[in-house]
Design an enzyme around this catalytic site. Structure first.
Site, PDB file in Angstrom:
ATOM      1  N   CYS A   1      -1.549   4.310  10.229  1.00 18.03           N
ATOM      2  CA  CYS A   1      -0.333   3.541  10.527  1.00 18.03           C
ATOM      3  C   CYS A   1      -0.677   2.161  11.055  1.00 18.03           C
ATOM      4  O   CYS A   1      -1.524   2.027  11.921  1.00 18.03           O
ATOM      5  CB  CYS A   1       0.482   4.190  11.637  1.00 18.03           C
ATOM      6  SG  CYS A   1       0.797   5.891  11.381  1.00 18.03           S
TER       7      CYS A   1
ATOM      8  N   CYS B   1       1.682  -4.259  15.107  1.00 18.87           N
ATOM      9  CA  CYS B   1       1.655  -3.870  13.690  1.00 18.87           C
ATOM     10  C   CYS B   1       1.048  -4.978  12.852  1.00 18.87           C
ATOM     11  O   CYS B   1       1.509  -6.124  12.917  1.00 18.87           O
ATOM     12  CB  CYS B   1       3.082  -3.569  13.236  1.00 18.87           C
ATOM     13  SG  CYS B   1       3.210  -3.275  11.463  1.00 18.87           S
TER      14      CYS B   1
ATOM     15  N   HIS C   1       8.942   3.111  20.976  1.00 22.50           N
ATOM     16  CA  HIS C   1       7.813   2.394  21.588  1.00 22.50           C
ATOM     17  C   HIS C   1       7.999   1.904  23.021  1.00 22.50           C
ATOM     18  O   HIS C   1       7.042   1.411  23.622  1.00 22.50           O
ATOM     19  CB  HIS C   1       7.364   1.195  20.747  1.00 22.50           C
ATOM     20  CG  HIS C   1       7.144   1.524  19.312  1.00 22.50           C
ATOM     21  ND1 HIS C   1       6.366   2.587  18.900  1.00 22.50           N
ATOM     22  CD2 HIS C   1       7.601   0.946  18.167  1.00 22.50           C
ATOM     23  CE1 HIS C   1       6.352   2.625  17.581  1.00 22.50           C
ATOM     24  NE2 HIS C   1       7.089   1.661  17.112  1.00 22.50           N
TER      25      HIS C   1
ATOM     26  N   GLU D   1       0.811  -1.200   0.000  1.00 22.34           N
ATOM     27  CA  GLU D   1       0.000   0.000   0.000  1.00 22.34           C
ATOM     28  C   GLU D   1       0.849   1.255   0.000  1.00 22.34           C
ATOM     29  O   GLU D   1       1.939   1.284   0.556  1.00 22.34           O
ATOM     30  CB  GLU D   1      -0.906  -0.008   1.230  1.00 22.34           C
ATOM     31  CG  GLU D   1      -1.870  -1.163   1.157  1.00 22.34           C
ATOM     32  CD  GLU D   1      -2.850  -1.199   2.320  1.00 22.34           C
ATOM     33  OE1 GLU D   1      -3.848  -1.917   2.203  1.00 22.34           O
ATOM     34  OE2 GLU D   1      -2.615  -0.522   3.320  1.00 22.34           O
TER      35      GLU D   1
ATOM     36  N   CYS E   1       3.299   8.226   1.812  1.00 17.11           N
ATOM     37  CA  CYS E   1       3.800   7.179   2.698  1.00 17.11           C
ATOM     38  C   CYS E   1       4.039   5.934   1.836  1.00 17.11           C
ATOM     39  O   CYS E   1       3.109   5.403   1.238  1.00 17.11           O
ATOM     40  CB  CYS E   1       2.757   6.922   3.779  1.00 17.11           C
ATOM     41  SG  CYS E   1       3.226   5.626   4.916  1.00 17.11           S
TER      42      CYS E   1
ATOM     43  N   CYS F   1       6.650  -6.763  14.830  1.00 15.22           N
ATOM     44  CA  CYS F   1       6.245  -5.995  16.017  1.00 15.22           C
ATOM     45  C   CYS F   1       4.824  -6.397  16.419  1.00 15.22           C
ATOM     46  O   CYS F   1       3.960  -6.610  15.562  1.00 15.22           O
ATOM     47  CB  CYS F   1       6.297  -4.503  15.731  1.00 15.22           C
ATOM     48  SG  CYS F   1       7.957  -3.960  15.300  1.00 15.22           S
TER      49      CYS F   1
ATOM     50  N   GLU G   1      10.242  -2.952   6.625  1.00 14.04           N
ATOM     51  CA  GLU G   1      11.342  -2.306   7.338  1.00 14.04           C
ATOM     52  C   GLU G   1      12.350  -1.851   6.270  1.00 14.04           C
ATOM     53  O   GLU G   1      13.081  -2.677   5.720  1.00 14.04           O
ATOM     54  CB  GLU G   1      11.959  -3.306   8.335  1.00 14.04           C
ATOM     55  CG  GLU G   1      13.272  -2.871   8.957  1.00 14.04           C
ATOM     56  CD  GLU G   1      13.277  -1.435   9.487  1.00 14.04           C
ATOM     57  OE1 GLU G   1      12.464  -1.095  10.353  1.00 14.04           O
ATOM     58  OE2 GLU G   1      14.112  -0.637   9.006  1.00 14.04           O
TER      59      GLU G   1
ATOM     60  N   CYS H   1       6.622  -7.898   6.500  1.00 19.19           N
ATOM     61  CA  CYS H   1       7.795  -7.444   7.256  1.00 19.19           C
ATOM     62  C   CYS H   1       8.245  -8.567   8.175  1.00 19.19           C
ATOM     63  O   CYS H   1       7.422  -9.271   8.761  1.00 19.19           O
ATOM     64  CB  CYS H   1       7.448  -6.209   8.085  1.00 19.19           C
ATOM     65  SG  CYS H   1       8.867  -5.560   9.005  1.00 19.19           S
TER      66      CYS H   1
HETATM   67  N1  SAH Z   1       9.212  -0.580   9.676  1.00 20.14           N
HETATM   68  C1  SAH Z   1       9.385   0.795   9.898  1.00 20.14           C
HETATM   69  C2  SAH Z   1       8.503   1.664   9.044  1.00 20.14           C
HETATM   70  C3  SAH Z   1       7.082   1.214   8.833  1.00 20.14           C
HETATM   71  S1  SAH Z   1       6.030   1.261  10.242  1.00 20.14           S
HETATM   72  C4  SAH Z   1       9.208   1.138  11.362  1.00 20.14           C
HETATM   73  O1  SAH Z   1       8.769   0.279  12.116  1.00 20.14           O
HETATM   74  O2  SAH Z   1       9.559   2.246  11.734  1.00 20.14           O
HETATM   75  C5  SAH Z   1       5.729   2.999  10.404  1.00 20.14           C
HETATM   76  C6  SAH Z   1       5.287   3.420  11.785  1.00 20.14           C
HETATM   77  O3  SAH Z   1       3.964   2.942  12.079  1.00 20.14           O
HETATM   78  C7  SAH Z   1       6.180   2.882  12.877  1.00 20.14           C
HETATM   79  O4  SAH Z   1       6.518   3.863  13.815  1.00 20.14           O
HETATM   80  C8  SAH Z   1       5.320   1.836  13.496  1.00 20.14           C
HETATM   81  O5  SAH Z   1       5.708   1.574  14.791  1.00 20.14           O
HETATM   82  C9  SAH Z   1       3.954   2.441  13.390  1.00 20.14           C
HETATM   83  N2  SAH Z   1       2.881   1.475  13.585  1.00 20.14           N
HETATM   84  C10 SAH Z   1       2.886   0.165  13.259  1.00 20.14           C
HETATM   85  N3  SAH Z   1       1.724  -0.416  13.597  1.00 20.14           N
HETATM   86  C11 SAH Z   1       0.954   0.535  14.162  1.00 20.14           C
HETATM   87  C12 SAH Z   1      -0.373   0.553  14.686  1.00 20.14           C
HETATM   88  N4  SAH Z   1      -1.131  -0.537  14.687  1.00 20.14           N
HETATM   89  N5  SAH Z   1      -0.841   1.726  15.160  1.00 20.14           N
HETATM   90  C13 SAH Z   1      -0.077   2.827  15.122  1.00 20.14           C
HETATM   91  N6  SAH Z   1       1.175   2.878  14.634  1.00 20.14           N
HETATM   92  C14 SAH Z   1       1.694   1.742  14.152  1.00 20.14           C
HETATM   93 FE1  SF4 Z   2       7.837  -4.112  10.487  1.00 18.49          FE
HETATM   94 FE2  SF4 Z   2       7.697  -1.521  11.165  1.00 18.49          FE
HETATM   95 FE3  SF4 Z   2       5.544  -3.122  11.380  1.00 18.49          FE
HETATM   96 FE4  SF4 Z   2       7.586  -3.435  13.058  1.00 18.49          FE
HETATM   97  S1  SF4 Z   2       6.269  -1.625  12.865  1.00 18.49           S
HETATM   98  S2  SF4 Z   2       6.523  -5.064  11.987  1.00 18.49           S
HETATM   99  S3  SF4 Z   2       9.312  -2.974  11.715  1.00 18.49           S
HETATM  100  S4  SF4 Z   2       6.575  -2.548   9.492  1.00 18.49           S
END
Ligand code: SAH
Ligand code: SF4
Length: 374
Positions: free
Chosen positions: A344, A118, A221, A91, A104, A115, A166, A111
């Site tokens: 996000c 996510c 985080h 996306e 974005c 996390c 990532e 990924c």
């Molecule tokens: N992998 C990279 C970039 C993509 S994620 C990273 O982790 O930084 C982009 C941002 O969205 C990150 O800060 C991530 O922690 C945040 N994010 C992921 N899942 C989320 C969610 N469910 N709610 C809010 N932010 C989230």
């Molecule tokens: Fe990957 Fe970023 Fe999502 Fe963590 S927050 S799983 S690094 S996309």
């Protein structure tokens, strides 16, 4: 197979042109046609010699990922879903604001970091995107928006590598794409307006600093290794102290004089006053060694499989105030595109019903012209 010219930064394109027996400066003309004018047909590139255009027809093409769908939010946010094969999609999200247009961009299908909060992480890793697939998102979005808004000037002023994946685990494809964004003959974006967001791939942060320093956002985080190990599994490999040291080193090359720390607010998990206190302690400790940072608190966008909840607004504000009172610049991110799952962490790549998606695309093209503010 002919070469996809979106795969190349300007230097790569120069080498390609030399390989065709052409002068290097031809590459600049070609690059401008592709990235500044959005051209993909060589026949349209009127100031290129006919002989070159003929060679290009045989040896090259310009192609972004196939578009699957487009969703437009009531707030003007647009989400595009692109097909990456094998039933997976990535996306790209456009977020219009009064003073800027932010895109974005995704760097991987899925990924591998995994996390807990996510949905991309829950989906697992499918594959790295190529340079063409990364820059193709900007190429498509910029020229699509110009055409549909009927403007000739630039629509997208900022890029954030905050879509799926990532970016620093796809480093070799990422860097040429960043170079195209920054190149004056490409998108001419300021280094300050291109942000790589990372969960903390320490060695690659260092490499980025020397290869292509753009603005850096680090997804923090958690204030302690015990908690961060649990939320961002990569922390077990690159713990907080190493991560902070890398951030300090990055600042010597960075286009901004601070690192942005992203902090996703999870109810009862990392949003309590004691977490804010430890966070202040962590940052103050490293500030003595040169760390300068800002905080961006992200309200968690829940999805069922996570088993986590969004922090109440009162907790977010109290947390922000504790950081601010300690002298740390802290903002709370506005959630955009909620109604189209473009916020996000809501980016999920499985395509459930392609036919339905394609039908809706046709309707939404029309809506878009009204949805995007002037
Ligand atoms: N992998 C990279 C970039 C993509 S994620 C990273 O982790 O930084 C982009 C941002 O969205 C990150 O800060 C991530 O922690 C945040 N994010 C992921 N899942 C989320 C969610 N469910 N709610 C809010 N932010 C989230
Ligand atoms: Fe990957 Fe970023 Fe999502 Fe963590 S927050 S799983 S690094 S996309």
């Amino acid at each position: 197979m002919t070469a996809n010219l979106l795969e190349m930064d300007l230097e790569g394109l120069a080498v390609f042109c030399e390989g065709l027996g052409e002068k290097r400066f031809r590459a600049t003309q070609l690059f401008r046609w592709i990235h500044q004018k959005g051209a993909s047909h060589f026949a349209d590139m009127s100031d290129l010699a006919k002989s070159l255009r003929e060679k290009l027809q045989v040896h090259a093409h310009v192609q972004a990922l196939p578009l699957l769908s487009q969703h437009i939010s009531s707030d003007g946010t647009i989400k595009w879903l692109f097909d990456v094969g094998d039933g997976n999609a990535i996306e790209t999200v456009f977020i219009p604001e009064d003073d800027r247009g932010t895109l974005c961009i995704s760097s991987q299908a899925g990924c591998a970091v995994g996390c807990r909060f996510c949905s991309t992480g829950h989906q697992g890793f499918s594959r790295n995107l190529t340079t063409a697939e990364i820059i193709g998102q900007l190429w498509f979005a910029e020229h699509f928006l110009r055409q549909h808004l009927d403007v000739s000037e630039r629509v997208i002023s900022n890029v954030v590598m905050m879509g799926m994946g990532e970016p620093l685990q796809n480093y070799t494809a990422l860097v040429p794409a960043l170079r195209v964004m920054l190149d004056d003959h490409g998108y001419g974006m300021s280094r300050r307006r291109v942000t790589v967001s990372t969960s903390g791939v320490v060695p690659m942060i260092d490499r980025l600093g020397s290869d292509c320093a753009v603005a850096l956002a680090v997804s923090l985080h958690a204030p302690t290794d015990a908690l961060r190990d649990n939320l961002v599994p990569l922390n077990r490999k690159y713990p907080l102290d190493e991560l902070m040291q890398t951030c300090i080193r990055y600042l010597s090359n960075a286009p901004r004089d601070f690192i942005t720390f992203e902090y996703c607010m999870l109810d009862g998990v990392n949003d309590q006053p004691e977490h804010a206190q430890s966070l202040v302690a962590l940052v103050k400790h490293h500030a003595r060694q040169g760390l300068r940072c800002k905080f961006n608190l992200i309200p968690f966008n829940p999805f069922p499989a996570s088993g986590l909840l969004r922090s109440p607004q009162s907790a977010v504000l109290a947390f922000a105030k504790m950081l601010q009172d300690a002298g740390l610049v802290t903002t709370v991110r506005k959630t955009r595109g909620d109604d189209i799952d473009a916020a996000c962490g809501q980016l999920a790549g499985d395509v459930k019903d392609r036919t339905q998606v394609k039908e809706r695309m046709a309707q939404q093209r029309t809506i878009m012209l009204r949805a995007v503010p002037e």
